[in-house]
Design a protein around this motif. Structure first.
Motif, PDB file in Angstrom:
ATOM      1  N   GLU A  89       1.081  -0.737   0.087  1.00  0.00           N
ATOM      2  CA  GLU A  89       0.179  -0.201   0.125  1.00  0.00           C
ATOM      3  C   GLU A  89       0.731   1.296  -0.296  1.00  0.00           C
ATOM      4  OE1 GLU A  89      -2.272  -0.404   3.526  1.00  0.00           O
ATOM      5  OE2 GLU A  89      -4.069  -1.863   2.769  1.00  0.00           O
ATOM      6  N   GLU A  90       1.896   1.230   0.975  1.00  0.00           N
ATOM      7  CA  GLU A  90       2.626   2.560   0.586  1.00  0.00           C
ATOM      8  C   GLU A  90       3.485   1.996  -0.490  1.00  0.00           C
ATOM      9  OE1 GLU A  90       4.915   2.141   4.228  1.00  0.00           O
ATOM     10  OE2 GLU A  90       4.194   2.282   5.937  1.00  0.00           O
ATOM     11  N   ALA A  91       3.978   1.460  -0.847  1.00  0.00           N
ATOM     12  CA  ALA A  91       4.789   1.775  -2.753  1.00  0.00           C
ATOM     13  C   ALA A  91       3.518   2.137  -3.032  1.00  0.00           C
ATOM     14  CB  ALA A  91       4.920   0.281  -3.024  1.00  0.00           C
ATOM     15  N   GLN A  92       2.411   2.058  -3.563  1.00  0.00           N
ATOM     16  CA  GLN A  92       1.049   2.142  -4.405  1.00  0.00           C
ATOM     17  C   GLN A  92       1.001   3.804  -4.067  1.00  0.00           C
ATOM     18  OE1 GLN A  92      -1.692  -0.558  -3.403  1.00  0.00           O
ATOM     19  NE2 GLN A  92      -1.534  -2.096  -4.738  1.00  0.00           N
ATOM     20  N   ASP A  93       1.023   3.803  -2.503  1.00  0.00           N
ATOM     21  CA  ASP A  93       1.004   5.890  -2.719  1.00  0.00           C
ATOM     22  C   ASP A  93       2.437   6.304  -2.957  1.00  0.00           C
ATOM     23  OD1 ASP A  93      -1.632   4.958  -0.986  1.00  0.00           O
ATOM     24  OD2 ASP A  93      -0.065   5.392   0.974  1.00  0.00           O
ATOM     25  N   ILE A  94       3.131   5.717  -2.737  1.00  0.00           N
ATOM     26  CA  ILE A  94       4.514   6.607  -3.377  1.00  0.00           C
ATOM     27  C   ILE A  94       4.646   6.833  -5.358  1.00  0.00           C
ATOM     28  CG2 ILE A  94       6.898   6.672  -4.039  1.00  0.00           C
ATOM     29  CD1 ILE A  94       7.197   5.644  -1.311  1.00  0.00           C
ATOM     30  N   LEU A  95       3.527   5.670  -5.641  1.00  0.00           N
ATOM     31  CA  LEU A  95       3.664   5.440  -7.595  1.00  0.00           C
ATOM     32  C   LEU A  95       2.856   6.833  -7.557  1.00  0.00           C
ATOM     33  CD1 LEU A  95       4.660   1.752  -7.603  1.00  0.00           C
ATOM     34  CD2 LEU A  95       5.420   3.638  -8.700  1.00  0.00           C
ATOM     35  N   ILE A 100       2.214   7.439 -11.954  1.00  0.00           N
ATOM     36  CA  ILE A 100       2.688   5.780 -11.932  1.00  0.00           C
ATOM     37  C   ILE A 100       1.194   5.635 -12.571  1.00  0.00           C
ATOM     38  CG2 ILE A 100       4.099   3.971 -12.839  1.00  0.00           C
ATOM     39  CD1 ILE A 100       5.901   6.014 -11.079  1.00  0.00           C
ATOM     40  N   ASP A 101       1.258   4.452 -13.533  1.00  0.00           N
ATOM     41  CA  ASP A 101      -0.204   3.195 -13.989  1.00  0.00           C
ATOM     42  C   ASP A 101       0.443   2.523 -12.852  1.00  0.00           C
ATOM     43  OD1 ASP A 101      -1.857   2.363 -14.911  1.00  0.00           O
ATOM     44  OD2 ASP A 101      -0.620   1.184 -16.342  1.00  0.00           O
ATOM     45  N   LEU A 102      -1.286   2.077 -12.403  1.00  0.00           N
ATOM     46  CA  LEU A 102      -0.795   0.837 -11.316  1.00  0.00           C
ATOM     47  C   LEU A 102      -1.390  -0.162 -11.754  1.00  0.00           C
ATOM     48  CD1 LEU A 102      -0.903   2.860  -7.760  1.00  0.00           C
ATOM     49  CD2 LEU A 102       0.936   1.700  -8.874  1.00  0.00           C
ATOM     50  N   SER A 103      -1.792  -0.697 -13.152  1.00  0.00           N
ATOM     51  CA  SER A 103      -2.579  -1.525 -13.826  1.00  0.00           C
ATOM     52  C   SER A 103      -2.262  -2.992 -13.677  1.00  0.00           C
ATOM     53  CB  SER A 103      -3.164  -1.409 -15.217  1.00  0.00           C
ATOM     54  OG  SER A 103      -3.681   0.050 -14.848  1.00  0.00           O
ATOM     55  N   SER A 129      10.258  -0.438 -13.028  1.00  0.00           N
ATOM     56  CA  SER A 129      11.766  -0.785 -13.685  1.00  0.00           C
ATOM     57  C   SER A 129      10.914  -1.720 -14.724  1.00  0.00           C
ATOM     58  CB  SER A 129      12.652  -1.923 -12.813  1.00  0.00           C
ATOM     59  OG  SER A 129      11.883  -3.223 -12.213  1.00  0.00           O
ATOM     60  N   VAL A 130       9.393  -2.366 -13.910  1.00  0.00           N
ATOM     61  CA  VAL A 130       8.681  -3.350 -15.041  1.00  0.00           C
ATOM     62  C   VAL A 130       8.002  -2.683 -15.805  1.00  0.00           C
ATOM     63  CG1 VAL A 130       6.795  -4.105 -14.467  1.00  0.00           C
ATOM     64  CG2 VAL A 130       8.831  -4.844 -12.801  1.00  0.00           C
ATOM     65  N   LEU A 131       7.427  -1.692 -15.746  1.00  0.00           N
ATOM     66  CA  LEU A 131       7.259  -0.171 -16.331  1.00  0.00           C
ATOM     67  C   LEU A 131       7.911  -0.143 -17.447  1.00  0.00           C
ATOM     68  CD1 LEU A 131       4.057   1.596 -14.950  1.00  0.00           C
ATOM     69  CD2 LEU A 131       4.093  -0.097 -15.993  1.00  0.00           C
ATOM     70  N   GLU A 132       9.251   0.291 -17.319  1.00  0.00           N
ATOM     71  CA  GLU A 132       9.943   0.641 -18.538  1.00  0.00           C
ATOM     72  C   GLU A 132      10.243  -0.752 -19.680  1.00  0.00           C
ATOM     73  OE1 GLU A 132      12.853   2.768 -20.502  1.00  0.00           O
ATOM     74  OE2 GLU A 132      11.050   3.566 -19.148  1.00  0.00           O
ATOM     75  N   ASP A 133      11.175  -1.814 -18.535  1.00  0.00           N
ATOM     76  CA  ASP A 133      10.759  -3.008 -19.659  1.00  0.00           C
ATOM     77  C   ASP A 133       9.863  -3.125 -20.586  1.00  0.00           C
ATOM     78  OD1 ASP A 133      13.015  -3.612 -18.201  1.00  0.00           O
ATOM     79  OD2 ASP A 133      12.846  -5.296 -17.124  1.00  0.00           O
ATOM     80  N   LYS A 134       8.707  -2.803 -20.349  1.00  0.00           N
ATOM     81  CA  LYS A 134       7.296  -3.150 -21.123  1.00  0.00           C
ATOM     82  C   LYS A 134       7.232  -2.474 -22.388  1.00  0.00           C
ATOM     83  CE  LYS A 134       2.304  -3.190 -21.134  1.00  0.00           C
ATOM     84  NZ  LYS A 134       1.001  -2.908 -20.474  1.00  0.00           N
TER      85      LYS A 134
END
Length: 420
Positions: A89-95, A100-103, A129-134
């Motif tokens: 949850e805290e990581a999602q708040d940061i994003l 940043i897209d959280l889908s 990094s996952v989104l950048e790789d995508k």
């Protein structure tokens, strides 16, 4: 247990007793794990957790057990389960704060936590990094698709000139066209309406007289016809699915103008590079650029034998620069990608045409470069001794191609700076 009892080497009472005790210990551990998981689930529900993910609970239990301290208590397991929720949850708040897209992020962030990313910031960095790789994968796929479209268009544009050079500029007369084999008037295809079939053939050849494979339709059904001389036509690939027939006709529309330089039965990804090799003008080669020649000269002066421009490379062989294909690996070791171990070596143990550049996996493992052939080319002849290939890399933009067929260079002059 049954296998243990009937195994020849385990028929002694002592061996059977050992096997029985081990099975009993495993059963006790399984029951203990189930009991702890059940108690932890009850603690979580009483604490206000409306839904307890059995998958996450099992993963957390596995993580706790893997530390070598035995099965954790129910309260400790419940606390660890909550720790995953809080960190995610805290990581999602940061994003979210960064827009940043959280889908689809929830489950992947949980997996990342259970794989070692225990802080919210490390989880956020992981998702970025996952989104950048995508994004990079999609960009490479898009560039690859655009390149192939340009190549097909180039092949199509050059077809009339090549056909004219082979004497195929003029379409045949309608009266000279014939149906043979199963396509003859007493065969299965043209007996419906042979004149209509011949008329369709003549209409197609009027625009592209070099075609030797084409589609005609009888009652809406596509049939693939082929001809050796453009005059005598017969049905081809009758047992093939409709999609295969139309694909063959599409490939033929690009390849037939070039005659026997390609095997028409080969897949298009093999036909395309062969045709490009035949029809590309040497003036379009990177070697006509003064800055590229200067880069190659500098490389030779410092002992480099391979110079890479994007995904095109030149190797110094027998006193001259020869065009080579190179492949970059991504952080998982797959291709294509642009993660490069610039300081890594290329160790060639064979005379393969394709050069794999050194790369670093996501776990930090450094992988040396190597050489190989494409699968359809067969195994590359081995070298008597491994050869170290010193290399230089230019063009940081990672484009899937370095130039287009009109001669325009994709890599700008500003990118002509060595990466090492």
């Amino acid at each position: 247990m049954e296998n243990a009892f009937f195994s020849e080497e385990r028929k002694t009472p002592e061996a059977l007793l050992t096997v029985w005790r081990e099975a009993d210990r495993r059963s006790q551990r399984t029951l203990e794990r189930l009991q702890v998981a059940g108690e932890a689930e009850q603690i979580l529900q009483e604490g206000g957790t409306r839904y307890v993910s059995q998958h996450r609970l099992t993963r957390v239990l596995d993580l706790q057990t893997s530390k070598g301290e035995g099965t954790p208590g129910a309260l400790e397991l419940a606390d660890s389960y909550r720790a995953v929720e809080v960190a995610v949850e805290e990581a999602q708040d940061i994003l979210k704060a960064q827009g940043i897209d959280l889908s689809g992020a929830g489950s992947k962030l949980e997996d990342a936590y259970l794989s070692g990313c225990f802080t919210p910031q490390s989880l956020a960095d992981y998702w970025i990094s996952v989104l950048e790789d995508k994004r990079l994968r999609e960009q490479k796929q898009r560039e690859r698709h655009e390149r192939r479209e340009r190549e097909d268009e180039f092949i199509r544009a050059m077809a009339p000139a090549f056909a004219a050079g082979r004497g195929l500029a003029a379409p045949p007369r309608r009266a000279d066209l014939r149906l043979i084999g199963n396509s003859a008037p007493d065969g299965s295809l043209a007996c419906q309406d042979p004149e209509d079939v011949l008329e369709q053939i003549h209409e197609v050849l009027s625009g592209e007289p070099w075609l030797r494979h084409l589609i005609v339709r009888q009652e809406g059904w596509p049939n693939l016809l082929s001809s050796e001389d453009g005059l005598h036509w017969q049905e081809k690939c009758r047992s093939f699915p409709v999609s295969s027939r139309t694909d063959k006709a599409r490939m033929a529309a690009l390849a037939d103008a070039y005659g026997p330089v390609v095997d028409w039965n080969s897949p298009w990804h093999i036909i395309r590079p062969r045709l490009l090799t035949v029809i590309k003008s040497k003036e379009l080669d990177l070697l006509h650029r003064a800055d590229v020649l200067a880069a190659l000269d500098r490389a030779r002066q410092v002992g480099k034998e391979l110079v890479v421009f994007g995904h095109v490379a030149y190797q110094w062989v027998d006193g001259e620069w020869r065009l080579r294909e190179v492949v970059r690996r991504d952080r998982n070791g797959r291709s294509p990608g642009a993660t490069l171990w610039v300081q890594g070596p290329i160790v060639s143990r064979n005379y393969g045409r394709i050069i794999i550049l050194p790369f670093i996996k996501s776990d930090g493992t450094e992988n040396s470069g190597y050489t190989r052939n494409s699968p359809y080319e067969g195994e590359a002849p081995p070298r008597a001794e491994p050869k170290l290939i010193p290399f230089e890399v230019y063009a940081r933009n990672g484009r899937d191609d370095t130039w287009v067929h009109s001669g325009d260079i994709v890599v700008p002059d500003s990118e002509m700076v060595a990466l090492r």
